[in-house]
Design a protein around this motif. Structure first.
Motif, short mmCIF file in Angstrom:
data_model
loop_
_atom_site.label_atom_id
_atom_site.label_comp_id
_atom_site.label_asym_id
_atom_site.label_seq_id
_atom_site.Cartn_x
_atom_site.Cartn_y
_atom_site.Cartn_z
N ILE A 133 -1.33 10.91 -1.08
CA ILE A 133 -0.95 10.30 0.20
C ILE A 133 0.51 10.54 0.53
O ILE A 133 0.86 10.97 1.64
CB ILE A 133 -1.26 8.78 0.18
N THR A 134 1.40 10.26 -0.42
CA THR A 134 2.84 10.39 -0.16
C THR A 134 3.24 11.82 0.20
O THR A 134 3.93 12.03 1.21
CB THR A 134 3.65 9.88 -1.36
N PRO A 135 2.84 12.85 -0.56
CA PRO A 135 3.19 14.22 -0.16
C PRO A 135 2.56 14.63 1.16
O PRO A 135 3.18 15.36 1.94
CB PRO A 135 2.64 15.07 -1.32
N ALA A 136 1.34 14.16 1.44
CA ALA A 136 0.67 14.53 2.68
C ALA A 136 1.42 14.00 3.90
O ALA A 136 1.52 14.68 4.93
CB ALA A 136 -0.77 14.01 2.67
N ILE A 137 1.97 12.78 3.81
CA ILE A 137 2.65 12.17 4.95
C ILE A 137 4.11 12.61 5.02
O ILE A 137 4.58 13.07 6.06
CB ILE A 137 2.54 10.63 4.87
N LEU A 138 4.83 12.48 3.92
CA LEU A 138 6.26 12.81 3.94
C LEU A 138 6.49 14.33 3.89
O LEU A 138 7.56 14.80 4.28
CB LEU A 138 6.97 12.14 2.76
N GLY A 139 5.52 15.07 3.38
CA GLY A 139 5.66 16.52 3.37
C GLY A 139 5.34 17.17 4.69
O GLY A 139 5.79 18.28 4.98
N HIS B 49 10.23 6.17 -5.24
CA HIS B 49 10.12 4.75 -4.86
C HIS B 49 8.80 4.17 -5.34
O HIS B 49 8.75 3.03 -5.85
CB HIS B 49 10.23 4.61 -3.34
N TYR B 50 7.73 4.93 -5.20
CA TYR B 50 6.41 4.44 -5.60
C TYR B 50 6.30 4.30 -7.12
O TYR B 50 5.69 3.35 -7.63
CB TYR B 50 5.32 5.39 -5.10
N MET B 51 6.91 5.21 -7.86
CA MET B 51 6.73 5.25 -9.31
C MET B 51 7.71 4.36 -10.07
O MET B 51 7.52 4.14 -11.27
CB MET B 51 6.89 6.69 -9.82
N SER C 50 0.82 -1.20 0.00
CA SER C 50 0.00 0.00 0.00
C SER C 50 0.86 1.26 0.00
O SER C 50 1.94 1.30 0.61
CB SER C 50 -0.92 0.00 1.23
N ALA C 51 0.37 2.29 -0.69
CA ALA C 51 1.08 3.58 -0.71
C ALA C 51 1.17 4.16 0.70
O ALA C 51 2.16 4.82 1.06
CB ALA C 51 0.36 4.56 -1.63
N LEU C 52 0.16 3.92 1.53
CA LEU C 52 0.16 4.41 2.90
C LEU C 52 1.27 3.75 3.71
O LEU C 52 2.01 4.41 4.45
CB LEU C 52 -1.20 4.15 3.54
N ILE C 53 1.42 2.43 3.54
CA ILE C 53 2.46 1.70 4.27
C ILE C 53 3.84 2.17 3.82
O ILE C 53 4.75 2.36 4.63
CB ILE C 53 2.30 0.19 4.06
N ARG C 54 4.00 2.37 2.52
CA ARG C 54 5.30 2.83 2.01
C ARG C 54 5.65 4.20 2.59
O ARG C 54 6.79 4.43 2.98
CB ARG C 54 5.24 2.94 0.49
N ALA C 55 4.66 5.09 2.62
CA ALA C 55 4.93 6.44 3.11
C ALA C 55 5.36 6.42 4.57
O ALA C 55 6.34 7.08 4.95
CB ALA C 55 3.69 7.32 2.92
N PHE C 56 4.65 5.67 5.40
CA PHE C 56 5.02 5.60 6.82
C PHE C 56 6.37 4.90 7.01
O PHE C 56 7.12 5.23 7.92
CB PHE C 56 3.92 4.89 7.62
N ALA C 57 6.66 3.92 6.15
CA ALA C 57 7.96 3.26 6.24
C ALA C 57 9.09 4.24 5.94
O ALA C 57 10.13 4.24 6.62
CB ALA C 57 8.01 2.08 5.26
#
Length: 286
Positions: free
Chosen positions: A226-232, A162-164, A115-122
């Motif tokens: 999701i990724t910018p919201a968490i990592l940003g 990483h996601y792309m 999941s993109a959410l799991i990747r972002a938190f990782a």
């Protein structure tokens, strides 16, 4: 009774089935895609009042301009870096042996199942001040203080790249796998160096796959949420997150619809512009 009369019921049934199979997907597409998109376009010029006031924000609203510039910058950098890394991995897949290829492809395909959410938190855990990256660099004595790798553009781009990567690797590999492997040795036999053979033979033939992968990566990158919201961490805001804020917090639905319409138009113009120079549909299939 003539053969034509006997065949007419079957022919009529076949024509009915043909039109049913053709019209049904069109209805589904219209209800679940065309109607919502049209509703967003209408909202962009009718909410809160009829006119182009929302689109005037593109020229007068500094916050909107910063979000758009940030989105374009991050999307462009992400696309370039992803293509470079993806090209290297795809080239390695083509050149390696069958066993190594199976292992590498399994690693690439496994990314789709996370999941993109799991990747972002990782990545937050890995890149934070006390994370693996900073701990390793400090342990090696390369840095004295932790690097700021999250809650900024750096962290966002790392997560997006990483996601792309799989979306770049797979089209590139499909394209490269179709290139005749005897062409490179033939070029070298004619006097070209290894680099010259790659530059003059392999690279031009892999260009359709490179452009097709670039289109896919750039389109996805412009709409990341999701990724910018968490990592940003709220400090690096892209269009998708800004649209979410306008809908759920400030309740400026017209502005949100305008930004969504602008993003959609930008993607369509990008694809149209590329189609003038090459067959985009063919590139995306490779």
């Amino acid at each position: 009774m003539s053969a034509a009369a006997i065949d007419s019921p079957g022919r009529a049934h076949g024509e009915w089935l043909y039109w049913a199979l053709l019209i049904a997907p069109c209805i589904v597409l219209g209800l679940f895609y065309v109607v919502p998109v049209a509703n967003v376009l209408v909202m962009s010029v009718t909410v809160p009042k009829t006119g182009l006031a929302n689109y005037a924000e593109l020229a007068s609203n500094g916050a909107v301009q910063r979000v758009l510039i940030t989105t374009l910058r991050i999307g462009a950098i992400t696309t370039v870096v992803t293509l470079l890394l993806g090209y290297a991995v795809a080239y390695a897949l083509v050149q390696c042996g069958p066993r190594e290829r199976q292992i590498l492809l399994a690693v690439v395909l496994a990314s789709f199942w996370i999941s993109a959410l799991i990747r972002a938190f990782a990545w937050v855990a890995i890149l934070q001040s006390s994370g693996l990256v900073n701990a390793t660099l400090m342990g090696l004595g390369l840095i004295d203080a932790p690097l700021q790798l999250v809650r900024n553009e750096t962290g966002v781009m790392i997560g997006m790249i990483h996601y792309m990567l799989p979306y770049a690797i797979l089209p590139l590999y499909a394209n490269m796998a179709g290139i005749d492997r005897s062409l490179m040795p033939a070029a070298r036999a004619l006097g070209a160096t290894r680099f010259q053979a790659f530059r003059w033979v392999f690279l031009p033939m892999s260009l359709p796959g490179l452009i097709g992968a670039g289109v896919i990566v750039l389109i996805f990158s412009l709409g990341f949420y999701i990724t910018p919201a968490i990592l940003g961490g709220g400090k690096t805001i892209m269009v998708a997150e800004y649209v979410s804020v306008q809908i759920s917090e400030t309740l400026r639905w017209g502005l949100a619809a305008m930004l969504a319409s602008t993003l959609l138009a930008s993607v369509l113009l990008l694809v149209f512009w590329l189609s003038r120079f090459m067959d985009v549909e063919a590139a995306l299939k490779k």
